[in-house]
Motif scaffolding. Sequence first.
Motif, PDB file in Angstrom:
ATOM      1  N   ARG A 235       3.125  -4.025  -4.929  1.00 31.33           N
ATOM      2  CA  ARG A 235       2.509  -4.289  -3.627  1.00 31.33           C
ATOM      3  C   ARG A 235       3.187  -5.297  -2.674  1.00 31.33           C
ATOM      4  O   ARG A 235       3.519  -4.893  -1.415  1.00 31.33           O
ATOM      5  CB  ARG A 235       1.179  -4.917  -3.596  1.00 31.33           C
ATOM      6  N   VAL A 282       3.713   3.507  -0.588  1.00 34.72           N
ATOM      7  CA  VAL A 282       2.649   3.192  -1.694  1.00 34.72           C
ATOM      8  C   VAL A 282       3.621   3.434  -2.977  1.00 34.72           C
ATOM      9  O   VAL A 282       4.386   4.464  -2.965  1.00 34.72           O
ATOM     10  CB  VAL A 282       1.562   4.467  -1.677  1.00 34.72           C
ATOM     11  N   GLN A 308      -4.475   2.634  -5.645  1.00 29.47           N
ATOM     12  CA  GLN A 308      -3.403   3.608  -5.412  1.00 29.47           C
ATOM     13  C   GLN A 308      -3.847   5.055  -5.035  1.00 29.47           C
ATOM     14  O   GLN A 308      -3.024   5.376  -4.011  1.00 29.47           O
ATOM     15  CB  GLN A 308      -2.487   3.644  -6.750  1.00 29.47           C
ATOM     16  N   ALA A 311      -4.847   4.569  -1.210  1.00 28.40           N
ATOM     17  CA  ALA A 311      -3.449   4.239  -0.479  1.00 28.40           C
ATOM     18  C   ALA A 311      -2.934   5.548  -0.038  1.00 28.40           C
ATOM     19  O   ALA A 311      -2.127   5.610   0.979  1.00 28.40           O
ATOM     20  CB  ALA A 311      -2.780   3.381  -1.375  1.00 28.40           C
TER      21      ALA A 311
END
Length: 391
Positions: A235, A282, A308, A311
């Motif tokens: 991240r 991502v 995830q 995103a």
Amino acid sequence: MKFVTQLLERINSPTATRRVDNSIQNANIAKIIHEALASAGLEGTGSQGAHIAGVIDDALARAGLLGAEAGSGPRPARPDVIVPAPAPLAGDSIEATSAPQGQFPSRTFKSAAGALAYKLYVPSSYNADTSEPVPLLVMLHGCTQSADDFAAGTRMNALAEQHGFLVAYPAQTAAVNANKCWNWFRPQDQARGGGEPALISGMTGHVSADYRVDPSRIYVAGLSAGAAMAVVLGRTYPEVFAAVGAHSGLPYGAAHDVASAFAAMRSGAAGKGPAPQSTGRVTPTIVFHGDRDQTVAASNGDAIIAQQTAAFGPAALVQTRHNGIAKGGRRFAQTIYADPSGRSVVEDWRVQGGGHAWMGGSKSGTYTDPQGPDASAEMVRFFLQQAGLKS
């Protein structure tokens, strides 16, 4: 109470853990001590017995000798004691396709963020003069583990020898965390530009400067606290790490202090997200989690997947599910989330009956489950197929 005091002093001595044979089950150690208490009339439901048992359990946890599965119920816990519970060892489920024959030197990285010791596996095929740039995998151990222990348990060096990539094993110290856990739950260690994320990212750059590393093929994976930190790195430094492997870990933003860390481990956490990461990219992620994990609730694996896929955008991913049986006998479900090109960018491996241990690992390391699917091989397969995804 004198013998209790002496027992605690011996448990907490600096040499205690070094004297424990790795073949002894942690739960057996706790059981023996509690049986001794019972024989002395100091183990039971009374307030004095409960207090003494609780104090001794805390001392065992400090020494890394008590896992979450020991005992008959919840015990008082410390914030820095996030200790994986060992799974039964029933023989290896995978065979190394090639024995590690490369170099495995100890190195140290220093920066404004601090100092970090690590070991680096360099495969025998690597040649600084003629080799094309190679991938680099950063492996973050779990609590109480070491670089050598984690390398032995995951067999990642054998896979590095087979596929020709470097593997770096950063080593947390007891001076930073009493049980050598990565401090994934502290706010200063969940942000870009400082703390452990900056230190590990800096170490990655240190390796890349000294070796011919392909900057588009740098990956990070970990177990437990190491998995939680791997998610943090994906991240906070998505331009550095092309993909993340989280084994028995927690989602980004799952905790902000000690109390919330244990709450998330016990009951699961939604975490922060799914806002785009700092570069707008991502990070592809593969998750392994046992559905009987009593140290980090399996719902944390669900939360990582939810972060995830959200995103990436659920509408952009095609989901497929496969069920199988590992060579060692454990059943598993593999859910693949593929992008429009058909490339798997998120994977969820859920292992039936699996506890808090590296699936398909070797019994030569701690906290492994040789009966499960080969997490190391599957992570490497997932990582290497991500080439070209970095922006």
